[in-house]
Write a protein that holds these residues in place. Structure first.
Motif, PDB file in Angstrom:
ATOM      1  N   ILE A 245     -25.341 -17.422  21.532  1.00  0.00           N
ATOM      2  CA  ILE A 245     -24.604 -18.680  21.630  1.00  0.00           C
ATOM      3  C   ILE A 245     -23.144 -18.498  21.261  1.00  0.00           C
ATOM      4  O   ILE A 245     -22.252 -19.089  21.876  1.00  0.00           O
ATOM      5  N   GLN A 246     -22.892 -17.658  20.250  1.00  0.00           N
ATOM      6  CA  GLN A 246     -21.524 -17.439  19.802  1.00  0.00           C
ATOM      7  C   GLN A 246     -20.729 -16.627  20.822  1.00  0.00           C
ATOM      8  O   GLN A 246     -21.290 -16.044  21.757  1.00  0.00           O
ATOM      9  N   LEU A 247     -19.411 -16.597  20.638  1.00  0.00           N
ATOM     10  CA  LEU A 247     -18.564 -15.749  21.462  1.00  0.00           C
ATOM     11  C   LEU A 247     -18.934 -14.284  21.242  1.00  0.00           C
ATOM     12  O   LEU A 247     -19.367 -13.906  20.146  1.00  0.00           O
ATOM     13  N   PRO A 248     -18.789 -13.431  22.263  1.00  0.00           N
ATOM     14  CA  PRO A 248     -19.257 -12.035  22.146  1.00  0.00           C
ATOM     15  C   PRO A 248     -18.751 -11.299  20.917  1.00  0.00           C
ATOM     16  O   PRO A 248     -19.555 -10.647  20.228  1.00  0.00           O
ATOM     17  N   PRO A 249     -17.446 -11.346  20.558  1.00  0.00           N
ATOM     18  CA  PRO A 249     -17.019 -10.620  19.349  1.00  0.00           C
ATOM     19  C   PRO A 249     -17.724 -11.109  18.085  1.00  0.00           C
ATOM     20  O   PRO A 249     -18.047 -10.318  17.200  1.00  0.00           O
ATOM     21  N   ILE A 250     -17.967 -12.424  18.007  1.00  0.00           N
ATOM     22  CA  ILE A 250     -18.650 -12.970  16.838  1.00  0.00           C
ATOM     23  C   ILE A 250     -20.108 -12.503  16.821  1.00  0.00           C
ATOM     24  O   ILE A 250     -20.657 -12.169  15.759  1.00  0.00           O
ATOM     25  N   GLY A 251     -20.751 -12.479  17.982  1.00  0.00           N
ATOM     26  CA  GLY A 251     -22.129 -11.989  18.057  1.00  0.00           C
ATOM     27  C   GLY A 251     -22.234 -10.530  17.646  1.00  0.00           C
ATOM     28  O   GLY A 251     -23.172 -10.145  16.923  1.00  0.00           O
ATOM     29  N   TRP A 252     -21.288  -9.695  18.086  1.00  0.00           N
ATOM     30  CA  TRP A 252     -21.294  -8.286  17.680  1.00  0.00           C
ATOM     31  C   TRP A 252     -21.085  -8.154  16.177  1.00  0.00           C
ATOM     32  O   TRP A 252     -21.705  -7.306  15.533  1.00  0.00           O
ATOM     33  N   PHE A 253     -20.196  -8.973  15.623  1.00  0.00           N
ATOM     34  CA  PHE A 253     -19.941  -8.930  14.173  1.00  0.00           C
ATOM     35  C   PHE A 253     -21.192  -9.301  13.395  1.00  0.00           C
ATOM     36  O   PHE A 253     -21.545  -8.642  12.404  1.00  0.00           O
ATOM     37  N   LEU A 254     -21.901 -10.363  13.821  1.00  0.00           N
ATOM     38  CA  LEU A 254     -23.107 -10.783  13.114  1.00  0.00           C
ATOM     39  C   LEU A 254     -24.193  -9.717  13.171  1.00  0.00           C
ATOM     40  O   LEU A 254     -24.887  -9.471  12.177  1.00  0.00           O
ATOM     41  N   LYS A 255     -24.335  -9.071  14.332  1.00  0.00           N
ATOM     42  CA  LYS A 255     -25.329  -8.010  14.426  1.00  0.00           C
ATOM     43  C   LYS A 255     -24.926  -6.814  13.562  1.00  0.00           C
ATOM     44  O   LYS A 255     -25.780  -6.174  12.929  1.00  0.00           O
ATOM     45  N   GLY A 256     -23.630  -6.503  13.499  1.00  0.00           N
ATOM     46  CA  GLY A 256     -23.167  -5.432  12.623  1.00  0.00           C
ATOM     47  C   GLY A 256     -23.458  -5.739  11.159  1.00  0.00           C
ATOM     48  O   GLY A 256     -23.819  -4.843  10.379  1.00  0.00           O
ATOM     49  N   ILE A 257     -23.300  -7.009  10.759  1.00  0.00           N
ATOM     50  CA  ILE A 257     -23.611  -7.419   9.396  1.00  0.00           C
ATOM     51  C   ILE A 257     -25.076  -7.141   9.075  1.00  0.00           C
ATOM     52  O   ILE A 257     -25.424  -6.700   7.956  1.00  0.00           O
ATOM     53  N   ARG A 258     -25.958  -7.381  10.033  1.00  0.00           N
ATOM     54  CA  ARG A 258     -27.387  -7.166   9.784  1.00  0.00           C
ATOM     55  C   ARG A 258     -27.696  -5.678   9.617  1.00  0.00           C
ATOM     56  O   ARG A 258     -28.554  -5.315   8.796  1.00  0.00           O
ATOM     57  N   TYR A 259     -27.042  -4.830  10.377  1.00  0.00           N
ATOM     58  CA  TYR A 259     -27.284  -3.394  10.216  1.00  0.00           C
ATOM     59  C   TYR A 259     -26.714  -2.890   8.892  1.00  0.00           C
ATOM     60  O   TYR A 259     -27.287  -1.987   8.265  1.00  0.00           O
TER      61      TYR A 259
END
Length: 453
Positions: free
Chosen positions: A265-279
């Motif tokens: 749902i979020q903008l692509p850079p924000i989605g990548w950042f959130l997934k990076g936070i999880r890793y």
């Protein structure tokens, strides 16, 4: 002209039957009386059976002529006569009943709405987007998916598992995108499933996947219809089960368990950042306790002098090794988490909060654990809960103890060996033939195919 219209209606009916073949929830009813006959085609999961019975079937036998029946159907504001086959098919997938009577094709809106039985998602929360979840009624769950995925390529196959329970299953997939080898392997494993009682979707995952002893799940359980629809659109298979509010998604790779619906749902850079936070959270929750043991017991010279002295000062009153300290506090945290799950909801939050505060404060003042250890345990607990899928977070909770044992006996060397062994283990896993660490290869290949096309 009447012959052409009759031919058109007959062709539309045959076309509809061809498009809807291999869909298990298609219902066809042939109505006959002395005046003539009518043919009904509709999706049981999308249409309200009460409206169909009262407004169509009962009225067909109550009215004296076919002309009156046609006029009765046309009196509904929601009825219409489709102009072409595409309009007919589109409205049927939306929840209309197709009525073939004499030389005409009519549509009557009988969409089934189950909003009263649907509850908000409780284990996979999102900040934006749909908030509904699956229910324990398999027909309602099928209806929720069909509302979001309106295409004739969405096929449904019905099965039963459990020799005593006879639990109903529905296998859903997009015929144009699913891999036949995965579908055949799933049917084979389900047909070979030997169990008396099957009451939850996780039992199917445990009985059908190999090897039996695994730390990480190779099938995904979800309560969110939007996640199920997204995975079906990516070529995966969804298995619905009666009497449970979760569905199975397969094949599932490691990266799928770290993807939340907010990422889409979020903008692509924000989605990548959130997934990076999880890793990053994955690394912290697995490695931080073992690194603490290795640095304090084996290799304190790696840290800066100030940090080394800080840790040594906080552990001055602790009478046992750092490995025992870490395991003691982590097990205390596990007890609190388990208690919060098992206690009644009315007292679980207050009991675990008070218990955690008292335990941490008392242990620190008594000199049984260091202040740094309290911070470490809190960080490990928080980062473990960042993982979106509960099945994966459970495996991660067990994995960190393996690394603690390795660091206790071998220090940093044991941690390195553990990382290598973990990567080798994940690489060896398969989910219906798909490599578990495939990661982003599917998305890259799809983008490359689109650019070349």
């Amino acid at each position: 002209m009447a012959a052409d219209q009759k031919l058109h209606a007959e062709e539309a009916r045959k076309c509809l039957q061809e498009q809807l073949k291999n869909i298990g929830d298609v219902e066809q009813r042939e109505l006959k009386n002395e005046e003539g006959h009518a043919h009904l085609i509709y999706l049981k999961s999308m249409c309200d059976p009460i409206l169909v019975n009262e407004n169509l079937i009962n009225r067909f036998y109550e009215l004296d002529s076919m002309e009156l029946f046609e006029r009765f159907i046309g009196s509904f504001p929601s009825s219409l006569e489709p102009k072409d086959k595409q309009e007919l098919l589109r409205n049927m997938l939306r929840g209309c009943v197709a009525i073939f009577i004499r030389d005409r094709v009519l549509l009557l809106d009988a969409v089934l709405v189950n909003a009263g039985a649907i509850q908000p998602a409780s284990t996979e929360n999102v900040m934006q987007g749909p908030d509904d979840s699956f229910t324990e009624n398999i027909e309602v769950n099928l209806n929720m998916i069909r509302h979001r995925y309106q295409t004739t390529d969405l096929k449904t196959e019905f099965m039963t598992v459990g020799t005593i329970s006879q639990t109903r299953l529905i296998i859903m997939y997009d015929e144009a995108k699913v891999e036949d080898s995965v579908l055949k392997e799933l049917k084979k494993r389900l047909s070979e499933l030997k169990a008396d009682i099957i009451q939850s979707a996780s039992e199917i995952e445990r009985h059908t996947m190999h090897p039996k002893l695994r730390l990480f799940p190779t099938l995904m359980l979800t309560e969110r219809p939007d996640r199920a629809v997204l995975n079906i659109s990516q070529g995966k298979i969804c298995v619905l089960m009666d009497s449970t509010g979760y569905v199975l998604l397969l094949p599932a790779i490691f990266n799928d368990f770290f993807t939340a619906m907010d990422d889409k749902i979020q903008l692509p850079p924000i989605g990548w950042f959130l997934k990076g936070i999880r890793y990053i959270a994955l690394f912290i929750t697995v490695m931080m306790p073992s690194l603490y043991v290795a640095f304090t017991s084996y290799n304190p010279e790696i840290l800066k002098m100030q940090i080394t002295l800080l840790i040594a000062g906080s552990r001055a009153t602790v009478p046992y090794p750092s490995s025992f300290e870490v395991i003691f506090m982590l097990l205390a945290m596990e007890f609190l988490v388990e208690a919060s799950v098992r206690l009644p909801k009315a007292v679980s939050q207050s009991a675990t909060t008070v218990g955690g505060l008292i335990l941490g404060t008392a242990a620190t003042e008594a000199g049984l654990v260091s202040n740094v250890m309290i911070i470490l345990v809190a960080a490990v607990a928080i980062t473990n809960f960042v993982i979106p899928i509960t099945m994966m977070s459970m495996g991660i909770r067990v994995t960190k103890y393996v690394f603690i044992v390795l660091s206790t006996f071998f220090g940093l060397v044991g941690i390195v060996l553990g990382i290598v062994s973990l990567i080798m283990y994940l690489t060896s896993l398969r989910s219906f033939g798909k490599p578990y660490l495939k990661m982003f290869a599917i998305e890259w290949r799809r983008k490359g195919d689109q650019q070349s096309g």
